[in-house]
Design a protein around this motif. Structure first.
Motif, mmCIF file in Angstrom:
data_model
loop_
_atom_site.group_PDB
_atom_site.id
_atom_site.type_symbol
_atom_site.label_atom_id
_atom_site.label_comp_id
_atom_site.label_asym_id
_atom_site.label_seq_id
_atom_site.Cartn_x
_atom_site.Cartn_y
_atom_site.Cartn_z
ATOM 1 N N VAL A 1 5.516 -3.868 8.957
ATOM 2 C CA VAL A 1 4.837 -2.870 8.190
ATOM 3 C C VAL A 1 3.222 -3.206 8.240
ATOM 4 O O VAL A 1 2.973 -4.197 8.143
ATOM 5 C CB VAL A 1 5.292 -2.852 6.633
ATOM 6 C CG1 VAL A 1 4.701 -1.580 6.041
ATOM 7 C CG2 VAL A 1 6.925 -2.729 6.782
ATOM 8 N N ALA A 2 2.722 -2.024 8.529
ATOM 9 C CA ALA A 2 1.193 -2.231 8.370
ATOM 10 C C ALA A 2 0.646 -1.160 7.134
ATOM 11 O O ALA A 2 1.206 0.064 7.423
ATOM 12 C CB ALA A 2 0.309 -1.792 9.650
ATOM 13 N N ILE A 3 -0.088 -1.662 6.498
ATOM 14 C CA ILE A 3 -0.728 -0.614 5.313
ATOM 15 C C ILE A 3 -2.092 -0.333 5.420
ATOM 16 O O ILE A 3 -3.115 -1.092 5.935
ATOM 17 C CB ILE A 3 -0.871 -1.466 3.972
ATOM 18 C CG1 ILE A 3 0.407 -2.047 3.585
ATOM 19 C CG2 ILE A 3 -1.519 -0.822 2.703
ATOM 20 C CD1 ILE A 3 0.704 -2.736 2.042
ATOM 21 N N VAL A 4 -2.376 0.910 5.422
ATOM 22 C CA VAL A 4 -3.675 1.568 5.245
ATOM 23 C C VAL A 4 -3.914 2.055 3.873
ATOM 24 O O VAL A 4 -3.228 2.917 3.364
ATOM 25 C CB VAL A 4 -3.940 2.624 6.276
ATOM 26 C CG1 VAL A 4 -5.249 3.411 6.131
ATOM 27 C CG2 VAL A 4 -3.949 2.077 7.833
ATOM 28 N N GLY A 5 -5.015 1.688 3.320
ATOM 29 C CA GLY A 5 -5.044 1.889 1.724
ATOM 30 C C GLY A 5 -6.620 1.404 1.320
ATOM 31 O O GLY A 5 -7.309 0.886 2.294
ATOM 32 N N VAL A 6 -6.938 1.475 0.028
ATOM 33 C CA VAL A 6 -8.198 1.071 -0.330
ATOM 34 C C VAL A 6 -8.056 0.318 -1.763
ATOM 35 O O VAL A 6 -7.034 0.661 -2.462
ATOM 36 C CB VAL A 6 -9.224 2.306 -0.465
ATOM 37 C CG1 VAL A 6 -8.680 3.199 -1.575
ATOM 38 C CG2 VAL A 6 -10.746 1.816 -0.734
ATOM 39 N N VAL A 7 -8.831 -0.604 -1.927
ATOM 40 C CA VAL A 7 -8.935 -1.072 -3.282
ATOM 41 C C VAL A 7 -10.225 -1.595 -3.589
ATOM 42 O O VAL A 7 -11.251 -1.221 -2.838
ATOM 43 C CB VAL A 7 -8.060 -2.610 -3.200
ATOM 44 C CG1 VAL A 7 -6.555 -2.671 -3.033
ATOM 45 C CG2 VAL A 7 -8.685 -3.647 -2.327
ATOM 46 N N GLY A 8 -10.560 -1.766 -4.989
ATOM 47 C CA GLY A 8 -11.928 -1.823 -5.306
ATOM 48 C C GLY A 8 -12.226 -3.344 -5.594
ATOM 49 O O GLY A 8 -11.316 -4.430 -5.113
ATOM 50 N N LEU A 20 -2.278 -6.077 6.962
ATOM 51 C CA LEU A 20 -3.054 -5.764 5.929
ATOM 52 C C LEU A 20 -4.587 -5.265 6.457
ATOM 53 O O LEU A 20 -5.451 -5.109 5.657
ATOM 54 C CB LEU A 20 -3.380 -6.567 4.776
ATOM 55 C CG LEU A 20 -1.876 -6.991 3.863
ATOM 56 C CD1 LEU A 20 -2.072 -8.032 3.085
ATOM 57 C CD2 LEU A 20 -1.434 -5.790 3.317
ATOM 58 N N SER A 21 -4.607 -5.333 7.972
ATOM 59 C CA SER A 21 -5.908 -4.994 8.501
ATOM 60 C C SER A 21 -6.689 -3.637 8.093
ATOM 61 O O SER A 21 -7.817 -3.436 8.167
ATOM 62 C CB SER A 21 -6.092 -5.441 9.930
ATOM 63 O OG SER A 21 -4.980 -4.348 10.471
ATOM 64 N N GLY A 22 -5.879 -2.636 7.615
ATOM 65 C CA GLY A 22 -6.343 -1.300 7.470
ATOM 66 C C GLY A 22 -6.415 -1.226 5.903
ATOM 67 O O GLY A 22 -6.672 -0.016 5.484
#
Ligand code: AMP
Length: 304
Positions: free
Chosen positions: A42-49, A67-69
């Motif tokens: 699985v590869a995740i694309v997302g955003v955190v603060g 988690l590179s995305g």
């Protein structure tokens, strides 16, 4: 092979009759990946603060999740606050703090643009569209959503739905989105928009699959201890998509199996808060629960 998932990576504050957590790991992409990563890359694309505790994702790193995305932007991580009463089937949202999600524009890394399986987890439909525009020749694109976006962005949501192959949605939201009381009519209305496959989640009672003209029902497994249903829908989708990706096929037989795998993952996820249970879960435990599902609704041929 493998799955690209775009969705929220969140901090959740949740209260149920059985306890509470404050700013614990959550998010649609997180719960999805906690389940899917047992079955497929699985590869995740997302955003955190900047406030996000990255070590919380170590269990996913150990499962080789890409988690590179996952971007970090200045500001605070998406925060959801919710409460459940004794009826654990529906959450009451107390706060949705979008925070860094409002500045986020998903950029799919080059090596992930040709992912065969894509999951547009629950997130702003405008972001789901941006992802669709960057991917190339996927085998299956699935989408999840919730009341927050159905209410806020119904037209945009209709546009994204028209471009995916599979929609997974819970029963209350299917009724809200289509204005149909009958789940069969609601599923048919969503299919008319474009998706051939519609899966309606019914909380503790199971899930219904509508595949073209066929219908399949997965039961809900009666559980002794349910502590926190948050993430049940996402871990269901993770198990389901993880299995489809692992087999590499999307036909009726595989979809029926996939829904049972998804139900098994969700049944474990609700046993504890946040992602705690899926952190320690093992493959033999998953197999054992799949067997319980088989026994639960199996019956011999009836001759009258
Ligand atoms: P579910 O599987 O439906 O219980 O989803 C629970 C997860 O969805 C929680 O961990 C939340 O962080 C996340 N969430 C809540 N509201 C939203 C929203 N409006 N958009 C995206 N994710 C959300």
């Amino acid at each position: 092979m493998g799955i690209l998932v775009v969705g929220t990576v969140a901090l959740d504050s949740v209260e149920t009759p059985f306890g509470h957590v404050d700013r614990a790991l959550g998010g649609s992409a997180t719960h999805f990946t906690a389940a899917a990563s047992f079955l497929t890359p699985v590869a995740i694309v997302g955003v955190v603060g900047e406030d996000f505790p990255h070590a919380e994702l170590d269990f996913l790193r150990q499962r080789k999740v890409d988690l590179s995305g996952l971007e970090t932007l200045p500001g605070k991580t998406f925060h959801w606050k919710g409460r459940y009463g004794f009826d654990l089937n529906s959450a009451e949202t107390l706060a949705t703090d979008l925070n860094v999600l409002t500045q986020f524009s998903p950029k799919i890394p080059k090596n992930l643009r040709e992912s065969e399986f894509v999951f547009l987890a629950n997130i702003h439909p405008a972001l789901q569209i941006q992802v669709l525009e960057q991917i190339v020749r996927p085998k299956l694109v699935a989408l999840d959503t919730m009341n927050f976006w159905i209410q806020g962005e119904p037209d945009l949501l209709r546009k994204v739905m028209a471009r995916v192959n599979l929609v997974v949605i819970n029963e209350g939201e299917a009724r809200q989105f289509t204005g149909e009381a009958s789940l069969l009519k609601a599923a048919r209305q969503i299919q008319k928009l474009g998706p051939r496959i519609v899966i309606i989640k019914q909380g503790e009672y199971g899930a219904l699959l509508f595949y073209e003209q066929e219908i399949f029902s997965a039961p809900g497994l009666p559980l002794e201890s349910v502590k926190d249903p948050t993430g049940a829908g996402d871990s269901f989708a993770g198990g389901m998509m993880g299995y489809l990706s692992r087999v590499g096929q999307v036909d009726l037989k595989t979809l029926c199996q996939a829904i049972i795998v998804g139900s098994s993952m969700a049944s474990y996820n609700v046993e504890d808060f946040s992602c705690h249970r899926l952190k320690t879960l093992t493959l033999p435990e998953i197999v054992s629960r799949i067997n319980q599902f088989k026994k639960l609704s199996h019956f011999e041929e009836i001759t009258l």
